[in-house]
Design a protein around this motif. Structure first.
Motif, PDB file in Angstrom:
ATOM      1  N   MET A   1     -22.601 -67.910 -55.423  1.00 30.89           N
ATOM      2  CA  MET A   1     -23.902 -67.650 -56.027  1.00 30.89           C
ATOM      3  C   MET A   1     -24.007 -68.358 -57.376  1.00 30.89           C
ATOM      4  O   MET A   1     -25.024 -68.970 -57.694  1.00 30.89           O
ATOM      5  CB  MET A   1     -23.972 -66.139 -56.239  1.00 30.89           C
ATOM      6  CG  MET A   1     -25.322 -65.552 -56.275  1.00 30.89           C
ATOM      7  SD  MET A   1     -25.080 -63.754 -56.256  1.00 30.89           S
ATOM      8  CE  MET A   1     -26.109 -63.345 -57.649  1.00 30.89           C
ATOM      9  N   CYS A   2     -22.931 -68.290 -58.155  1.00 26.60           N
ATOM     10  CA  CYS A   2     -22.935 -68.924 -59.478  1.00 26.60           C
ATOM     11  C   CYS A   2     -22.989 -70.440 -59.343  1.00 26.60           C
ATOM     12  O   CYS A   2     -23.656 -71.115 -60.125  1.00 26.60           O
ATOM     13  CB  CYS A   2     -21.698 -68.520 -60.274  1.00 26.60           C
ATOM     14  SG  CYS A   2     -21.666 -66.774 -60.668  1.00 26.60           S
ATOM     15  N   ILE A   3     -22.296 -70.981 -58.340  1.00 32.02           N
ATOM     16  CA  ILE A   3     -22.307 -72.435 -58.146  1.00 32.02           C
ATOM     17  C   ILE A   3     -23.723 -72.906 -57.830  1.00 32.02           C
ATOM     18  O   ILE A   3     -24.215 -73.872 -58.404  1.00 32.02           O
ATOM     19  CB  ILE A   3     -21.345 -72.852 -57.002  1.00 32.02           C
ATOM     20  CG1 ILE A   3     -19.890 -72.630 -57.427  1.00 32.02           C
ATOM     21  CG2 ILE A   3     -21.559 -74.324 -56.629  1.00 32.02           C
ATOM     22  CD1 ILE A   3     -18.875 -72.853 -56.323  1.00 32.02           C
TER      23      ILE A   3
ATOM     24  N   TYR B   1     -19.473 -69.423 -68.828  1.00 30.97           N
ATOM     25  CA  TYR B   1     -19.489 -67.989 -69.127  1.00 30.97           C
ATOM     26  C   TYR B   1     -20.908 -67.444 -69.295  1.00 30.97           C
ATOM     27  O   TYR B   1     -21.298 -66.488 -68.637  1.00 30.97           O
ATOM     28  CB  TYR B   1     -18.665 -67.748 -70.391  1.00 30.97           C
ATOM     29  CG  TYR B   1     -18.622 -66.311 -70.844  1.00 30.97           C
ATOM     30  CD1 TYR B   1     -17.844 -65.382 -70.166  1.00 30.97           C
ATOM     31  CD2 TYR B   1     -19.359 -65.886 -71.945  1.00 30.97           C
ATOM     32  CE1 TYR B   1     -17.795 -64.061 -70.574  1.00 30.97           C
ATOM     33  CE2 TYR B   1     -19.318 -64.562 -72.359  1.00 30.97           C
ATOM     34  CZ  TYR B   1     -18.535 -63.657 -71.677  1.00 30.97           C
ATOM     35  OH  TYR B   1     -18.500 -62.359 -72.085  1.00 30.97           O
ATOM     36  N   GLU B   2     -21.685 -68.100 -70.171  1.00 28.47           N
ATOM     37  CA  GLU B   2     -23.033 -67.592 -70.455  1.00 28.47           C
ATOM     38  C   GLU B   2     -23.885 -67.543 -69.187  1.00 28.47           C
ATOM     39  O   GLU B   2     -24.614 -66.586 -68.946  1.00 28.47           O
ATOM     40  CB  GLU B   2     -23.728 -68.471 -71.511  1.00 28.47           C
ATOM     41  CG  GLU B   2     -23.167 -68.325 -72.913  1.00 28.47           C
ATOM     42  CD  GLU B   2     -23.314 -66.909 -73.475  1.00 28.47           C
ATOM     43  OE1 GLU B   2     -24.297 -66.225 -73.126  1.00 28.47           O
ATOM     44  OE2 GLU B   2     -22.426 -66.484 -74.238  1.00 28.47           O
ATOM     45  N   GLU B   3     -23.787 -68.601 -68.390  1.00 34.20           N
ATOM     46  CA  GLU B   3     -24.603 -68.658 -67.172  1.00 34.20           C
ATOM     47  C   GLU B   3     -24.191 -67.594 -66.169  1.00 34.20           C
ATOM     48  O   GLU B   3     -25.025 -66.976 -65.518  1.00 34.20           O
ATOM     49  CB  GLU B   3     -24.513 -70.051 -66.541  1.00 34.20           C
ATOM     50  CG  GLU B   3     -25.334 -71.077 -67.288  1.00 34.20           C
ATOM     51  CD  GLU B   3     -25.418 -72.393 -66.539  1.00 34.20           C
ATOM     52  OE1 GLU B   3     -25.300 -72.379 -65.304  1.00 34.20           O
ATOM     53  OE2 GLU B   3     -25.582 -73.422 -67.203  1.00 34.20           O
ATOM     54  N   VAL B   4     -22.873 -67.412 -66.056  1.00 36.37           N
ATOM     55  CA  VAL B   4     -22.381 -66.391 -65.123  1.00 36.37           C
ATOM     56  C   VAL B   4     -22.888 -65.017 -65.549  1.00 36.37           C
ATOM     57  O   VAL B   4     -23.344 -64.214 -64.731  1.00 36.37           O
ATOM     58  CB  VAL B   4     -20.836 -66.410 -65.064  1.00 36.37           C
ATOM     59  CG1 VAL B   4     -20.305 -65.189 -64.338  1.00 36.37           C
ATOM     60  CG2 VAL B   4     -20.359 -67.673 -64.367  1.00 36.37           C
ATOM     61  N   MET B   5     -22.839 -64.767 -66.852  1.00 33.53           N
ATOM     62  CA  MET B   5     -23.350 -63.495 -67.365  1.00 33.53           C
ATOM     63  C   MET B   5     -24.815 -63.327 -66.979  1.00 33.53           C
ATOM     64  O   MET B   5     -25.252 -62.238 -66.608  1.00 33.53           O
ATOM     65  CB  MET B   5     -23.229 -63.435 -68.896  1.00 33.53           C
ATOM     66  CG  MET B   5     -21.816 -63.403 -69.394  1.00 33.53           C
ATOM     67  SD  MET B   5     -20.905 -61.986 -68.787  1.00 33.53           S
ATOM     68  CE  MET B   5     -20.788 -61.002 -70.217  1.00 33.53           C
TER      69      MET B   5
END
Ligand SMILES: [Zn+2]
Length: 569
Positions: free
Chosen positions: A228-230, A239-243
């Motif tokens: 999903m993160c990819i 980090y920021e985007e994953v958050m």
């Protein structure tokens, strides 16, 4: 785009281990199975027991391929011969996977008994992998037992379960049982790094920690979330985007919030709540994480020795210790209880912000009495919110009409007058609330769609949990939305503007199908899922919920201050 979707393979599928060396963890089991393959001492029945995402079916697949492979390399399958390829493509008839959750009846097992009479068509062994085997009915277990008592020489059973205690002893005793351990974070992380490096995707180490934490130690869930993160980020796993994608909040914020609670500082507390909302954080996750944060403080308060089980960076431990010195265990427990209580209802709240504010204000130190002026402030704020909602097309004390969607019946209207809250300050500084009785038209009770909607909404939590077990990625998308109403047999799921990525994911047919199936399975309601942006939603149904929500909030808020209030019915 359609073609892209068709050819897309989920990360956990694409990187599913094909040889024993690629399997994450479970060394004790892998070594034993390797030896059995080398020594040709295969048992007729195996029972794999372990929590979700520990690799039970993965090992079952590699093992079943290895014992059948035509060019086995020591103990590993070659993954190139007809048998291996047939197994990988799921076209080989001799390796059969059965999901006991949906094939749990006696008839299914009888069918299996018929099927078992025939020797394997191509392979050496006919392998039956039965997942979630504890879901079988008593009759089905009896039928299975009959097979296990006298298995044909060419049959191998691999039974997988997450709940060993539900397996009858008679079955259990006829199997070689293996207990799968929870995979360590390090093992999952190593696998993720390997995958990302193979795909040439950059990543931040701490971003992976976040994904793993969210996946709760399950390999498949962690890889689904990574997937999903990819797809959500262009610059690698940051980090920021994953958050953002996972809707998580950071530790600093929790520190500030708990600190404000300890210091009885409602102003700062409300500022932090504003931050939570401005950053579009997921309130349900936020509250759960805040509860965990407080629990960690409580653990450290109990004993500093417990820091070893927290698995947190040193600087975070230091901050938790600092907070723990300024608050009593009793008070911590009280706050946690208030939050847990709220956690259960928060997800249904259309006024999540008001709910969160009130909950956190309640959590302020018990010796802190709300002064009358601060109470009046709060009431004014609530009033302001009423007005804001009004300006967003929400009407109070006005007739609300709901169109009946059945064409052969006349429109029916619901006339609802919600409580008229007049807040008056009197001479003796007490506050009076007068409210008028709600006037309801009974005609709505016949409205099928509203009944259906109520069933779905009331059980939404269970629906989400069911989906989470089935496919965690859909759960992560869906949790940002909320059922709004039913129209032309479409269940409208509302999403905030900022969750466009999540909305698009829910729009995909394969994801909609799963949600629809779950709802059908739960309630027998056949309905289409239709995600929409909240801004595009016709306000009628939401207004009704909002009104009720506000009423409940106000009642809830004043519940503890009844002695200061005179409530006029
Ligand atoms: Zn092979």
């Amino acid at each position: 785009m359609e073609g892209d979707n068709m050819s897309y393979t989920a990360l956990y599928r694409k990187w599913r281990p094909n040889i024993f060396e690629e399997i994450i963890g479970q060394k004790h089991i892998v070594d034993t199975l390797k030896n059995q393959i080398k020594n040709n001492s295969i048992a007729h029945a195996y029972l794999f027991n372990g929590t979700r995402g520990t690799g039970k079916t993965t090992i079952a697949r590699v093992f079943s391929r290895a014992i059948n492979c035509e060019n086995r390399k020591e103990y590993n399958p070659c993954n190139e011969c007809d048998i291996c390829l047939g197994s990988i493509n799921e076209t080989l008839m001799d390796i059969i996977e059965i999901d006991a959750a949906s094939n749990n009846g006696v008839d299914n097992i009888r069918e299996l008994r018929e099927n078992i009479k025939y020797p394997p068509s191509k392979a050496k062994y006919k392998v039956y992998i039965i997942d979630e085997v504890h879901m079988l009915s008593q009759g089905a277990f009896n039928a299975l037992l009959k097979i296990l008592e006298e298995p044909p020489s060419y049959v191998v059973f691999i039974l997988a379960t997450t709940e060993l205690h539900k397996i009858p002893d008679t079955i259990h005793s006829r199997c070689q049982t293996y207990s799968f351990k929870r995979v360590t974070q390090k093992d999952i992380k190593d696998r993720m790094k390997f995958i990302l490096e193979s795909m040439n995707i950059e990543y931040e180490d701490k971003a992976l920690d976040v994904v793993i934490k969210k996946g709760e130690g399950a390999v498949r869930d962690s890889l689904s979330l990574l997937d999903m993160c990819i797809s959500a980020s262009e610059n690698g796993i940051l980090y920021e985007e994953v958050m953002n994608v996972l809707g998580l909040s950071n530790e600093e914020l929790y520190y500030d919030i708990v600190n404000a609670i300890i210091k009885n500082d409602p102003l700062n507390l409300m500022k932090k709540v504003e931050l939570v909302f401005n950053e579009g954080k997921n309130i349900v996750y936020f509250l759960k994480d805040l509860i965990m944060y407080l629990r960690n403080i409580l653990l450290l308060k109990t004993s500093e020795e417990l820091k070893s089980i927290l698995d947190l960076p040193n600087e975070e431990i230091e901050r938790l210790l600092e907070l723990s010195k300024n608050i009593s265990s009793n008070n911590l427990l009280r706050i946690i209880e208030i939050l847990i209580d709220r956690d259960n209802s928060m997800k249904y709240s259309n006024n999540a912000r008001v709910s969160l504010e009130i909950t956190l204000l309640k959590a302020l130190n018990s010796n802190f009495e709300l002064s009358l002026s601060s109470l009046v402030d709060r009431v004014e704020k609530l009033e302001k919110k009423h007005k804001n909602l009004e300006s967003q097309n929400i009407s109070f004390n006005k007739e609300i009409k709901t169109n009946n969607l059945k064409s052969n019946e006349p429109d029916c209207a619901k006339e609802s007058k919600i409580e008229n809250l007049e807040i008056l300050e009197t001479e003796n500084k007490s506050i009076k609330i007068s409210k008028r009785e709600e006037v309801e038209n009974e005609a709505l009770d016949d409205n099928n769609d509203i009944d259906k909607f109520k069933i779905i909404l009331d059980n939404w939590d269970a629906t989400l949990n069911y989906i989470k077990k089935y496919k965690i990625a859909i759960h992560a998308f869906l949790i940002e939305g909320m059922p709004k109403y039913i129209e032309n047999n479409n269940l409208i799921i509302g999403f905030d503007e900022k969750f466009g990525f999540h909305l698009n994911a829910i729009e995909k047919k394969e994801n909609k199908d799963i949600i629809e199936k779950v709802i059908y399975k739960q309630h027998g309601i056949k309905i289409n899922i239709l995600p929409k942006f909240n801004n595009d939603i016709n306000g009628v149904e939401i207004n009704k919920i909002n009104e009720k929500e506000i009423k409940d909030e106000v009642k809830e808020f004043f519940k503890n201050y009844e002695d200061k209030l005179e409530i006029i019915e």
